[in-house]
Motif scaffolding. Structure first.
Motif, PDB file in Angstrom:
ATOM      1  N   TYR A 156      -1.564 -17.156  29.460  1.00  0.00           N
ATOM      2  CA  TYR A 156      -2.127 -16.548  28.479  1.00  0.00           C
ATOM      3  C   TYR A 156      -0.881 -15.848  27.457  1.00  0.00           C
ATOM      4  O   TYR A 156      -1.469 -14.748  27.657  1.00  0.00           O
ATOM      5  N   SER A 164       1.137 -16.380  23.792  1.00  0.00           N
ATOM      6  CA  SER A 164       0.935 -17.457  22.903  1.00  0.00           C
ATOM      7  C   SER A 164       2.123 -18.260  22.658  1.00  0.00           C
ATOM      8  O   SER A 164       1.951 -19.732  21.901  1.00  0.00           O
ATOM      9  N   PHE A 204      -0.052 -20.973  25.588  1.00  0.00           N
ATOM     10  CA  PHE A 204      -1.493 -21.198  25.712  1.00  0.00           C
ATOM     11  C   PHE A 204      -1.743 -22.211  25.070  1.00  0.00           C
ATOM     12  O   PHE A 204      -1.918 -23.778  25.685  1.00  0.00           O
ATOM     13  N   ILE A 205      -1.143 -22.912  23.738  1.00  0.00           N
ATOM     14  CA  ILE A 205      -1.866 -24.542  23.100  1.00  0.00           C
ATOM     15  C   ILE A 205      -1.168 -25.292  23.873  1.00  0.00           C
ATOM     16  O   ILE A 205      -1.527 -26.396  24.031  1.00  0.00           O
ATOM     17  N   ARG A 240      -6.219 -31.400  14.517  1.00  0.00           N
ATOM     18  CA  ARG A 240      -6.194 -29.954  15.576  1.00  0.00           C
ATOM     19  C   ARG A 240      -5.736 -28.905  15.576  1.00  0.00           C
ATOM     20  O   ARG A 240      -5.644 -27.657  15.272  1.00  0.00           O
ATOM     21  N   ILE A 266      -7.755 -26.804  12.528  1.00  0.00           N
ATOM     22  CA  ILE A 266      -8.580 -25.765  12.890  1.00  0.00           C
ATOM     23  C   ILE A 266      -7.883 -23.946  13.254  1.00  0.00           C
ATOM     24  O   ILE A 266      -8.420 -23.810  12.975  1.00  0.00           O
ATOM     25  N   MET A 267      -7.189 -24.787  13.680  1.00  0.00           N
ATOM     26  CA  MET A 267      -5.857 -23.515  14.646  1.00  0.00           C
ATOM     27  C   MET A 267      -5.734 -22.665  12.871  1.00  0.00           C
ATOM     28  O   MET A 267      -5.663 -21.172  13.128  1.00  0.00           O
ATOM     29  N   LYS A 268      -5.299 -23.704  11.691  1.00  0.00           N
ATOM     30  CA  LYS A 268      -5.153 -22.577  10.499  1.00  0.00           C
ATOM     31  C   LYS A 268      -6.235 -22.128   9.505  1.00  0.00           C
ATOM     32  O   LYS A 268      -5.525 -21.307   9.961  1.00  0.00           O
ATOM     33  N   LYS A 269      -7.472 -22.077  10.771  1.00  0.00           N
ATOM     34  CA  LYS A 269      -8.521 -22.128   9.871  1.00  0.00           C
ATOM     35  C   LYS A 269      -8.303 -20.226  11.328  1.00  0.00           C
ATOM     36  O   LYS A 269      -9.378 -19.321  10.982  1.00  0.00           O
ATOM     37  N   VAL A 270      -8.503 -21.246  12.061  1.00  0.00           N
ATOM     38  CA  VAL A 270      -8.575 -19.610  12.779  1.00  0.00           C
ATOM     39  C   VAL A 270      -7.033 -18.422  12.949  1.00  0.00           C
ATOM     40  O   VAL A 270      -7.398 -17.280  13.757  1.00  0.00           O
ATOM     41  N   GLY A 271      -6.331 -18.913  12.167  1.00  0.00           N
ATOM     42  CA  GLY A 271      -5.203 -17.773  12.113  1.00  0.00           C
ATOM     43  C   GLY A 271      -4.246 -18.105  12.904  1.00  0.00           C
ATOM     44  O   GLY A 271      -3.451 -17.041  13.208  1.00  0.00           O
ATOM     45  N   ILE A 272      -3.645 -19.607  12.888  1.00  0.00           N
ATOM     46  CA  ILE A 272      -2.212 -19.605  13.297  1.00  0.00           C
ATOM     47  C   ILE A 272      -1.318 -19.997  12.323  1.00  0.00           C
ATOM     48  O   ILE A 272      -1.505 -20.789  10.857  1.00  0.00           O
ATOM     49  N   SER A 273      -0.458 -19.149  12.132  1.00  0.00           N
ATOM     50  CA  SER A 273       0.482 -19.794  11.565  1.00  0.00           C
ATOM     51  C   SER A 273       1.422 -21.083  10.949  1.00  0.00           C
ATOM     52  O   SER A 273       1.429 -21.460  12.303  1.00  0.00           O
ATOM     53  N   GLU A 333       3.526 -21.045  13.851  1.00  0.00           N
ATOM     54  CA  GLU A 333       3.530 -20.888  15.177  1.00  0.00           C
ATOM     55  C   GLU A 333       3.052 -22.238  15.853  1.00  0.00           C
ATOM     56  O   GLU A 333       3.420 -22.674  16.948  1.00  0.00           O
ATOM     57  N   ALA A 374      -1.647 -15.852   8.532  1.00  0.00           N
ATOM     58  CA  ALA A 374      -2.439 -15.626   9.829  1.00  0.00           C
ATOM     59  C   ALA A 374      -2.583 -14.653  10.379  1.00  0.00           C
ATOM     60  O   ALA A 374      -3.848 -14.709  10.975  1.00  0.00           O
ATOM     61  N   VAL A 424      -4.530 -14.229  22.039  1.00  0.00           N
ATOM     62  CA  VAL A 424      -3.594 -14.568  22.652  1.00  0.00           C
ATOM     63  C   VAL A 424      -2.314 -14.891  22.259  1.00  0.00           C
ATOM     64  O   VAL A 424      -1.206 -14.660  22.269  1.00  0.00           O
TER      65      VAL A 424
END
Lengths: 682, 253
Positions: free
Chosen positions: A260, A262, A265-266, A587, A590-597, A600, B82, B113
């Motif tokens: 866990y 950052s 994780f992915i 994928r 989706i990550m962009k929407k969840v808030g990953i720059s 990252e 982000a 995370v």
């Protein structure tokens, strides 16, 4: 429906999928060109004049077979990616027959393009390949552009067969599935990968087993161990890539504090999927890279071997003439003086200077290696066969009277009867004497006096260490002859009496080849006129370019296989990137929407791609270390092994391979980023 | 206090070669108060999704401003965006948008995370939410192993676990059967009662009737709005339904 309709569909299909089709067509064309070249070399007259095995007719078949395999793999990937499209056609009302017609036209169009590109490429590159081969083999190079219709026809037929099989295979893939499963084939819900600890451990154990096998090989069983090792390594590579890697990811995943984060994780979770899906592809990359590396290692070995043999044969002067006489008395006859004179006359007639003479008479045992037990040579047992226990007890033995030494080295050394000085080349002999017998009968012992003689630069056996024994007088050899006679042997069969002439033919490298040809003929002429028992004349350039022909041909053929395997590696990487790109694009959205720059995402992508591509390279490195050890064990049966420099050359070649691989990785990952879209920007 | 202020929002798409221009949003103005539950209704092509994308900073407006909790989101730099989105906005999508490589639990943890939270803290945080959403038993499962309703509840958990100022829901019941849809709507209402501001885009009257206020969007403009006030869900449902009928029959006023 009219044919034009299908044709249009087929052309559209290729255009729309150009990301997939262009590499495919290029690969096919390169294979075609190489196939044509090999086929043509097989028929070429100028090649057959100098070649040993390239024109035996096997290689076109071998190469066509490998090309077929590669294209089969590539095409099945293409079809997999296009199932959705065909499913849609099916839903829209085309039946399987219509779809097969489209596929048929696509195959034909591709084939036509491939034949055109391949022929053009083949025509252009043939001369290059021929020139390379001929220069390696020392044949006569001409610069006429030639085209072989036979080779063209053969290659075209071969590729038609391959394409027909590919077409049937595509039909099979599409025919067995219904419209809906075709459409959904790409987005099938995927189970999380299950790692089987048991299988994972077996993979590791197999690999360790294979490595241990390589460390323990020796002697005649080596070849068997080698094949067992290769198979074990291939199997374990696949198991490790597919199963063990998932297992490792799982272990990491269970470590909550590590997982866990950052940065992990992915990567870890998608790696599990990636490894499961691509384990086989990565394993193939690894196996192919290992093959390329192995061919390169062998290449280096053969090159090194040839150089080493030459160095043994020509330690200083570039030419060696040996006259063989019947007995000791003949060695000092006046005839022998004539030889040298006539040869130098012949040379000066041709405006060539012979210099740096080394001239001596010697008597040596005919065999390349005779058995020396402790410090005793039982001449009747000299041909004892080699085994593990008597390793290192075989020597080539050469007697030279000390006078001959003095003559050449400008010294004034003397020895008493029964005394000798020994120079050892390429091995160790720490005894203070050597004794010759025939069974228990009679003995002749040479006691080695404590005297250092600067060694004469004379040839040495390549297989066994050599003992050069300087004796007080040539007549001492007669005692050895007597021993042989009393045992019922024939000294002429056992001993060779020679006059050795070593000198440099002093002219440019270009000329020396041509000159030596006539020079050698002259030596035979002289030998005939003087009725000598035998004469041998060798020249460095002659040996270099003519004598190792089969090795050089092997090198030439290996270039083709290196190219072939490299292309396959690039293809696998490219298609991997393409398919992963399509999977990941969604994928990342989706990550962009969840808030990953993007940054990252890019970081995670980079680390994933890096690990997945580094894995095969690292494993290849390991394989290479052990294959090098194996090569050393299998092939270095010679006396003069220089492991360190050999290993170093292999290391360098591995670095080169790694760099190439990195470039391939960089180039192919561009495709990935382009598909994923926008991730590489900012 | 308004948590979200949208003023004079305009969005023009141009086709690839700049030939045709399509005005997706003409002039959108509205405010969202803290703790409010708002539904935005409109037909396909009315600009709903464009609006939501701009509000969530996934897309940029041509002109106008979106102020979330006092900050103009179009002025936030790309690199901080982000982070901002992760901490201030929760998102629930029609098609769940769960990553198939993660278990539900890991999907929910994803934003935390990324913010560098400790595993224990995340676990503590998830516990009450999971209980509330009734997904405690399926946390270790993968998305493909559970039903649509369960997936959507996990997505809700992911949206609210960061305590966002605002949760956007884009047609959250669109892919669900009616039973799961009802359940989800009740859940939204419950979350809202606990103080969570929600903005939902939908064309389902049923969904909208759970909200406090419904905005109607047509041709890129807020066309009309009605408040629930003290109406029951059913009463409000009828009101919305009537409004839609009225709009559809061409009432221009």
């Amino acid at each position: 429906m009219r044919l034009g309709f299908y044709l249009k569909f087929a052309i559209d299909g290729i255009k729309k999928n150009k990301k997939l089709y262009i590499p495919y067509i290029l690969t096919c064309s390169v294979m075609f060109a190489m196939c044509y070249i090999i086929c043509f070399l097989n028929d070429s007259e100028s090649v057959s004049k100098v070649s040993v095995f390239i024109n035996t007719g096997v290689f076109p078949w071998i190469f066509a077979f490998f090309s077929g395999l590669v294209l089969f793999y590539t095409n099945s990937f293409l079809i997999k990616r296009r199932k959705k499209e065909f499913g849609l056609y099916n839903v829209l009302g085309m039946n399987k027959r219509n779809i097969s017609k489209i596929l048929f036209f696509e195959t034909v169009i591709t084939l036509v393009i491939v034949i055109i590109l391949g022929l053009v490429g083949g025509f252009l590159l043939y001369k290059l390949a021929e020139t390379l081969l001929l220069s390696m083999l020392g044949g006569d190079i001409d610069y006429n552009i030639v085209i072989s219709s036979d080779a063209s026809v053969w290659t075209i037929i071969a590729f038609c067969v391959v394409f027909a099989l590919i077409f049937l295979n595509s039909l099979r893939q599409i025919g067995f599935s219904n419209a809906i499963s075709l459409i959904k084939s790409e987005s099938f819900g995927e189970k999380p990968p299950k790692s089987n600890i048991f299988v994972g451990i077996i993979g590791l154990l197999l690999l360790i087993g294979a490595y241990i096998a390589t460390l323990n090989v020796s002697g005649s069983a080596a070849t068997w161990w080698f094949f067992i090792g290769v198979i074990l390594v291939i199997i374990s590579t696949y198991i490790i890539m597919i199963s063990s890697s998932v297992f490792i990811c799982r272990v990491l995943k269970n470590n909550k504090r590590y997982y866990y984060k950052s940065s992990h994780f992915i990567s870890i979770s998608s790696m599990m999927y990636r490894m499961k899906r691509n384990g086989a592809g990565l394993a193939s990359i690894c196996v192919l890279l290992t093959m390329v590396q192995f061919i390169m290692s062998t290449y280096i070995y053969v090159q090194w071997l040839a150089d080493d043999m030459l160095k043994c044969q020509y330690p200083q002067q570039n030419t060696h003439v040996r006259v063989t006489e019947e007995n000791i008395d003949r060695l000092f006859s006046d005839d022998n003086l004539k030889i040298k004179k006539e040869l130098s006359n012949f040379a000066s007639e041709n405006n060539v200077n012979l210099k740096n003479y080394l001239e001596y008479r010697d008597v040596h045992f005919r065999e390349m290696g005779i058995y020396v037990d402790d410090n005793k040579v039982d001449i009747s047992q000299r041909l004892t066969s080699y085994s593990e226990e008597n390793k290192g007890k075989f020597f080539q033995i050469d007697f030279i009277p000390i006078d001959e030494y003095n003559k050449n080295m400008g010294t004034n050394e003397t020895l008493n009867r029964g005394e000798a000085v020994v120079n050892v080349f390429g091995g160790e002999y720490n005894k203070d004497s050597i004794t010759f017998t025939w069974g228990d009968k009679q003995e002749k012992t040479f006691k080695f006096v404590d005297k250092q003689l600067e060694s004469m630069k004379i040839d040495r056996s390549w297989y066994n260490p050599k003992l050069v024994i300087f004796i007080s007088d040539i007549n001492e050899i007669k005692e050895i002859e007597n021993i042989i006679l009393s045992g019922g042997g024939n000294s002429q069969d056992i001993l060779a009496y020679g006059i050795q002439l070593r000198f440099d033919i002093d002219c440019s490298n270009d000329r020396v080849k041509g000159f030596f040809k006539s020079f050698r003929e002259k030596t035979y002429e002289i030998a005939d006129s003087l009725q000598l028992k035998g004469i041998l004349s060798n020249n460095y350039y002659q040996s270099r370019y003519i004598d190792f022909k089969d090795l050089r041909e092997f090198l030439f053929v290996s270039i083709f296989f290196i190219i072939l395997f490299t292309i396959v590696v690039i293809l696998i990487m490219y298609y991997k990137q393409v398919s992963e790109g399509y999977e990941d694009a969604n994928r990342f959205d989706i990550m962009k929407k969840v808030g990953i720059s993007k940054k990252e995402i890019k970081k995670s992508v980079n680390s994933q791609l890096l690990v997945t591509f580094a894995a095969p390279l690292i494993l290849t490195g390991l394989h290479t270390i052990f294959s090098t050890i194996m090569l050393c064990k299998m092939m270095f049966t010679t006396a003069y092994h220089d492991y360190i420099s050999f290993a170093f050359m292999i290391f360098i070649s591995f670095i080169v391979l790694s760099l190439l691989y990195c470039i391939m990785y960089k180039v192919t990952s561009k495709v990935y980023y382009r598909i994923v879209g926008g991730v590489d920007k900012d | 206090m308004s948590i979200l202020e949208v003023s004079q929002l305009k969005k023009i798409y141009s086709t690839r070669f700049g030939g045709n221009q399509v005005e997706a949003l003409t002039d959108v103005n509205f405010n969202v108060e803290e703790g409010e539950y708002i539904a935005i209704m409109g037909e396909s092509g009315s600009g709903k999704t464009t609006l939501l994308n701009i509000l969530a900073a996934l897309d940029k407006p041509t002109s106008g401003s979106v102020i979330l909790d006092g900050r103009n989101i179009s002025q936030i730099s790309e690199s901080k965006m982000a982070n901002f989105r992760r901490n201030n906005i929760g998102f629930v999508f029609q098609d769940f948008n769960l990553l198939d490589t993660f278990t539900l639990e890991d999907n929910i943890f994803l934003p935390l995370v990324l913010s560098g939270k400790k595993y224990k803290d995340m676990k503590d945080k998830l516990k009450p939410i999971a209980k509330e959403l009734k997904i405690e038993d399926i946390l270790k499962k993968y998305p493909y192993e559970v039903s649509g309703g369960q997936k959507q509840r996990a997505a809700v958990a992911r949206a609210i676990i960061t305590d966002p100022k605002l949760v956007f829901a884009d047609e959250p019941t669109g892919a669900l059967d009616s039973k799961s849809a009802d359940e989800l709507l009740r859940l939204f209402a419950k979350i809202n009662r606990l103080g969570q501001t929600i903005l939902m885009v939908t064309h389902s009257v049923k969904s909208a009737s759970f909200a406090d206020r419904v905005l109607f969007i047509r041709d890129g403009k807020i066309f009309h709005q009605i408040y629930k006030g003290n109406d029951t869900d059913f009463k409000f449902y009828e009101k919305i339904s009537d409004t839609i009928t009225l709009l559809a029959s061409g009432g221009e006023s």
